[in-house]
Design a protein around this motif. Sequence first.
Motif, short mmCIF file in Angstrom:
data_model
loop_
_atom_site.label_atom_id
_atom_site.label_comp_id
_atom_site.label_asym_id
_atom_site.label_seq_id
_atom_site.Cartn_x
_atom_site.Cartn_y
_atom_site.Cartn_z
N GLU A 1 0.84 -1.20 0.00
CA GLU A 1 0.00 0.00 0.00
C GLU A 1 0.87 1.25 0.00
O GLU A 1 0.56 2.25 -0.66
N CYS A 2 1.97 1.18 0.72
CA CYS A 2 2.90 2.32 0.76
C CYS A 2 3.58 2.51 -0.59
O CYS A 2 3.78 3.64 -1.05
N CYS A 3 3.91 1.40 -1.25
CA CYS A 3 4.51 1.48 -2.59
C CYS A 3 3.56 2.19 -3.55
O CYS A 3 3.97 3.05 -4.33
N GLU A 4 2.29 1.83 -3.47
CA GLU A 4 1.29 2.46 -4.35
C GLU A 4 1.11 3.93 -4.01
O GLU A 4 0.94 4.78 -4.89
N LEU A 5 1.16 4.24 -2.72
CA LEU A 5 1.01 5.62 -2.28
C LEU A 5 2.15 6.50 -2.80
O LEU A 5 1.98 7.70 -3.05
N LEU A 6 3.29 5.89 -3.00
CA LEU A 6 4.46 6.64 -3.46
C LEU A 6 4.24 7.25 -4.84
O LEU A 6 4.94 8.19 -5.22
N ASN A 7 3.28 6.72 -5.59
CA ASN A 7 2.99 7.28 -6.90
C ASN A 7 2.42 8.70 -6.81
O ASN A 7 2.40 9.43 -7.80
N GLU A 8 1.96 9.08 -5.63
CA GLU A 8 1.45 10.44 -5.44
C GLU A 8 2.57 11.42 -5.10
O GLU A 8 2.34 12.63 -5.03
N VAL A 9 3.75 10.89 -4.89
CA VAL A 9 4.88 11.72 -4.48
C VAL A 9 5.56 12.35 -5.70
O VAL A 9 5.78 11.69 -6.71
N VAL A 10 5.90 13.62 -5.58
CA VAL A 10 6.70 14.30 -6.60
C VAL A 10 8.03 14.67 -5.98
O VAL A 10 8.12 15.55 -5.12
N ASP A 11 9.06 13.95 -6.38
CA ASP A 11 10.41 14.20 -5.89
C ASP A 11 11.11 15.10 -6.90
O ASP A 11 11.47 14.67 -7.99
N ASP A 12 11.30 16.36 -6.55
CA ASP A 12 11.88 17.33 -7.47
C ASP A 12 13.31 16.98 -7.86
O ASP A 12 13.83 17.48 -8.87
N HIS B 1 13.58 0.81 0.01
CA HIS B 1 14.55 1.80 0.50
C HIS B 1 14.12 3.25 0.30
O HIS B 1 14.56 4.13 1.04
N ASP B 2 13.24 3.52 -0.67
CA ASP B 2 12.81 4.90 -0.91
C ASP B 2 11.40 5.20 -0.40
O ASP B 2 10.88 6.30 -0.65
N LEU B 3 10.79 4.29 0.32
CA LEU B 3 9.40 4.49 0.74
C LEU B 3 9.23 5.68 1.69
O LEU B 3 8.13 6.23 1.80
N GLY B 4 10.29 6.08 2.33
CA GLY B 4 10.20 7.21 3.25
C GLY B 4 9.85 8.53 2.58
O GLY B 4 9.52 9.51 3.26
N LYS B 5 9.87 8.55 1.25
CA LYS B 5 9.51 9.77 0.53
C LYS B 5 8.04 10.15 0.73
O LYS B 5 7.64 11.26 0.36
N VAL B 6 7.27 9.27 1.33
CA VAL B 6 5.87 9.61 1.63
C VAL B 6 5.79 10.78 2.60
O VAL B 6 4.72 11.36 2.79
N LEU B 7 6.90 11.15 3.22
CA LEU B 7 6.93 12.32 4.10
C LEU B 7 6.49 13.59 3.37
O LEU B 7 6.10 14.57 4.00
N LEU B 8 6.56 13.57 2.05
CA LEU B 8 6.15 14.73 1.27
C LEU B 8 4.63 14.87 1.21
O LEU B 8 4.12 15.94 0.87
N LEU B 9 3.91 13.79 1.54
CA LEU B 9 2.45 13.79 1.44
C LEU B 9 1.81 14.37 2.71
O LEU B 9 2.33 14.20 3.81
N PRO B 10 0.66 15.02 2.57
CA PRO B 10 -0.02 15.65 3.72
C PRO B 10 -0.27 14.70 4.88
O PRO B 10 -0.11 15.08 6.05
N SER B 11 -0.64 13.46 4.59
CA SER B 11 -0.96 12.52 5.67
C SER B 11 0.27 12.13 6.49
O SER B 11 0.15 11.58 7.58
N PHE B 12 1.46 12.43 5.96
CA PHE B 12 2.69 12.13 6.69
C PHE B 12 3.40 13.41 7.14
O PHE B 12 4.56 13.37 7.54
N GLY B 13 2.70 14.52 7.06
CA GLY B 13 3.28 15.77 7.53
C GLY B 13 3.53 16.80 6.45
O GLY B 13 3.76 17.97 6.74
N GLY B 14 3.54 16.35 5.18
CA GLY B 14 3.76 17.28 4.08
C GLY B 14 5.03 18.09 4.23
O GLY B 14 5.03 19.31 4.05
N LEU B 15 6.12 17.42 4.53
CA LEU B 15 7.38 18.12 4.75
C LEU B 15 7.93 18.71 3.45
O LEU B 15 7.66 18.20 2.37
N PRO B 16 8.72 19.78 3.55
CA PRO B 16 9.32 20.37 2.34
C PRO B 16 10.38 19.45 1.75
O PRO B 16 10.92 18.58 2.44
#
Length: 237
Positions: A58-69, A106-121
């Motif tokens: 589920e986290c892998c699928e959620l990562l598709n919403e992440v935009v890593d600049d 290894h890259d799943l932590g990028k969900v931190l960019l999403l609002p539900s995980f804090g929406g960090l910069p």
Amino acid sequence: MAISIEQPELVDYNVENERQRSVEEFYQLNHINQTYDFVKRMREEYKKLNRVEMSIWECCELLNEVVDDSDPDLDEPQIKQLLQTAEAIRKDYPNEDWLHLTALIHDLGKVLLLPSFGGLPQWAVVRDTHPLGCAFDEYIVHHKYFKENLDYNNPSYNTKYGIYSQGCGLENVVMSWGHDEYMYLVAKENGTTLPQVVLFIVRYHSFYPLHKAGAYEHLMNKEDQENLKWLKIINKV
């Protein structure tokens, strides 16, 4: 007879210059704001694991919403990149199933960019990581911006060893906050049964000053040296 002349590929220098400016702005924000105290606060907040509960897939699928600049393949789904990395590792190391899984997560932590995980910069989630609590090594990209970091002139933090000692082990070193550190905390606080080397790879795969330039090797112990060999395998893919 007509002669066909191949035209050189045109480069949009405006786009390239804008990209360079964006990268430099990222490192400026990162190097100014990633202080020892900031990281300690983030670790305390996120080790509570009180935001979302889900499966790895589920986290892998959620990562598709992440935009890593910082990702050059912005048009490619993040999950595709995870699967490609894991598959490449599986082909080269078919008997190391733990390594296949490491490549996947290894890259799943990028969900931190999403609002539900804090929406960090972006500066608090992606790109390179480095130790806090000791001097900023010159091999860290855009090192000049550390002069504006509160730790830069702190005598407790601005020497080679800082608050650490020779061979203390990277596990005892405070790293800058980002997706690596978050995923490491998630695995550790959930009592993972994966080998220790998996946690090492997850936590340090963006620690480029170490595995590209050998910076901070004086803080490593023997176990770190062994684990680093596996980390470099992941980073080659």
